[in-house]
Write an enzyme that holds these catalytic residues in place. Sequence first.
Site, PDB file in Angstrom:
ATOM      1  N   GLY A 122       0.845  -1.187   0.000  1.00  0.00           N
ATOM      2  CA  GLY A 122       0.000   0.000   0.000  1.00  0.00           C
ATOM      3  C   GLY A 122       0.879   1.236   0.000  1.00  0.00           C
ATOM      4  O   GLY A 122       1.095   1.886  -1.015  1.00  0.00           O
ATOM      5  N   CYS A 134      -8.603  22.179  17.838  1.00  0.00           N
ATOM      6  CA  CYS A 134      -8.466  22.523  19.257  1.00  0.00           C
ATOM      7  C   CYS A 134      -7.895  21.376  20.067  1.00  0.00           C
ATOM      8  O   CYS A 134      -8.568  20.837  20.964  1.00  0.00           O
ATOM      9  CB  CYS A 134      -9.806  22.982  19.791  1.00  0.00           C
ATOM     10  SG  CYS A 134     -10.336  24.450  18.924  1.00  0.00           S
TER      11      CYS A 134
HETATM   12  N1  LLP Z   1      -2.049  -6.169   3.851  1.00  0.00           N
HETATM   13  C1  LLP Z   1      -2.691  -6.109   5.034  1.00  0.00           C
HETATM   14  C2  LLP Z   1      -3.411  -7.295   5.500  1.00  0.00           C
HETATM   15  C3  LLP Z   1      -2.652  -4.937   5.812  1.00  0.00           C
HETATM   16  O1  LLP Z   1      -3.269  -4.896   6.987  1.00  0.00           O
HETATM   17  C4  LLP Z   1      -1.934  -3.812   5.337  1.00  0.00           C
HETATM   18  C5  LLP Z   1      -1.877  -2.578   6.112  1.00  0.00           C
HETATM   19  C6  LLP Z   1      -1.304  -3.911   4.072  1.00  0.00           C
HETATM   20  C7  LLP Z   1      -1.370  -5.104   3.370  1.00  0.00           C
HETATM   21  C8  LLP Z   1      -0.536  -2.776   3.460  1.00  0.00           C
HETATM   22  O2  LLP Z   1       0.558  -2.422   4.220  1.00  0.00           O
HETATM   23  P1  LLP Z   1       1.566  -1.292   3.662  1.00  0.00           P
HETATM   24  O3  LLP Z   1       2.247  -1.852   2.442  1.00  0.00           O
HETATM   25  O4  LLP Z   1       0.767  -0.100   3.338  1.00  0.00           O
HETATM   26  O5  LLP Z   1       2.482  -1.068   4.809  1.00  0.00           O
HETATM   27  N2  LLP Z   1      -2.503   3.795   9.150  1.00  0.00           N
HETATM   28  C9  LLP Z   1      -1.149   3.319   9.336  1.00  0.00           C
HETATM   29  C10 LLP Z   1      -0.857   2.087   8.524  1.00  0.00           C
HETATM   30  C11 LLP Z   1      -1.799   0.938   8.798  1.00  0.00           C
HETATM   31  C12 LLP Z   1      -1.518  -0.258   7.941  1.00  0.00           C
HETATM   32  C13 LLP Z   1      -2.606  -1.258   8.053  1.00  0.00           C
HETATM   33  N3  LLP Z   1      -2.441  -2.442   7.249  1.00  0.00           N
HETATM   34  C14 LLP Z   1      -0.166   4.444   9.030  1.00  0.00           C
HETATM   35  O6  LLP Z   1      -0.606   5.547   8.709  1.00  0.00           O
HETATM   36  O7  LLP Z   1       1.035   4.264   9.154  1.00  0.00           O
END
Ligand code: LLP
Length: 415
Positions: A276, A343
């Site tokens: 992602g 705030c």
């Molecule tokens: N696959 C699964 C099952 C996941 O839960 C996630 C991310 C991904 C793939 C993708 O991971 P990436 O390649 O994006 O690291 N809101 C947080 C990140 C939460 C990620 C949740 N799961 C932030 O802003 O750092």
Amino acid sequence: MTFLYREQQLYSENVPVEKIASQVGTPLYLYSAGAIRRRFGEYASHFNSEGSLVCYAVKANSNQAVLRLLAALGAGADVVSEGELKRALAAGIPADRIVFSGVGKTVPEMTFALERDILQFNVESEPELEQLNRIALSMGKQAPIAFRINPDIDARTHRKITTGKSENKFGVPASRASEIYAWAASLPGIRIQGIDMHIGSQLTESEPFEQAFHCLRDLTHLLREQGHEITVLDIGGGLGISYEDGAPEPPSLAEYASLAREILAPLGCRVIVEPGRSVVGEAGLLISRVIYVKQGEKRRFLIIDAGMNDLLRPSLYDAHHEIMPVRAGNGETCLYDVVGPICETGDTFALNKALPLLESGDLLAIKNAGAYGAVMASFYNTHPLVPEVLVDDCEFRVIRARLEAEQIIAFDSDF
Ligand code: LLP
């Protein structure tokens, strides 16, 4: 390049950021189509063996225009809700390229995904498997599954985005894999096809990946010996990006992919990867305007029009995002605390940040905001919901309009 200065002006591809900000208003998210295409292309070329599939993790940035762009490049999708599944399908990603992850899939969600014949359910618990079996049978279908295995590996990332430790809610323990796969094999509504793992997000070292891949390899051998047909290995996402100038660089995509290849290729499985952040993160900026420069007793505050409601990461994870001026300065700098209008004291983007001398009306760009930015935005304090803009070469288009206060208020109804 994606975001560069030309004659002191920040450009996104071939469009001056100032032009976009003055037409669309601020704050706004800005994405570079070229950067997203390039990064996805790198993933596709590194994971190019027979049947391999890059299932973009929709949660990172789920704008339809972004998904459509990725769909056109042959992306699959990793979704975690019926809503994300609907987004992926609406953007033209075929169901047979979509995997469904998440710990709390509901009956309607499973039913919808089964009706569409998705590629795989990544099952996270026994009650979930039981439910899926029941629904599949009632529909006269077999659900293709992989269990998400929790390998109890420390991903060495922020504790709130660590998912592969035994104390985390995700997956089933590796130690119970034999028992759980044997049970799954006995269920007529279930068809085992693989193993899934995702140990966390924003990983900046190779070693946890290496441990996870070894665990996947060992489990594949074990389960095959026990008579299961394991043809798909879903290695999750998690590759980090570089948020902080001067901080250690995360592994390159080439390193990460060759590690996966080295350890997993001999198994002859179809490899699915679910990135992602590393696809869209660096391709996005949050553009904001200075409202006031306020001299406090001890510090100088740059009060900007973007807040924690627009980009939650700094206040939620103490995440660092570099900030740059949209008009480059003459070298003279000043230290500012960059804060939003919300705030809460946590509504802070940077402390003691050296920036050119700025005044009310000047524009700033908060970097690496393409992933987990707009998707986590809210209208807290009834600020309008931040718009999104996509730039492609010399053109730009609003791909989600600002949701104005009147529209937000209209969501509510009287008793
Ligand atoms: N696959 C699964 C099952 C996941 O839960 C996630 C991310 C991904 C793939 C993708 O991971 P990436 O390649 O994006 O690291 N809101 C947080 C990140 C939460 C990620 C949740 N799961 C932030 O802003 O750092």
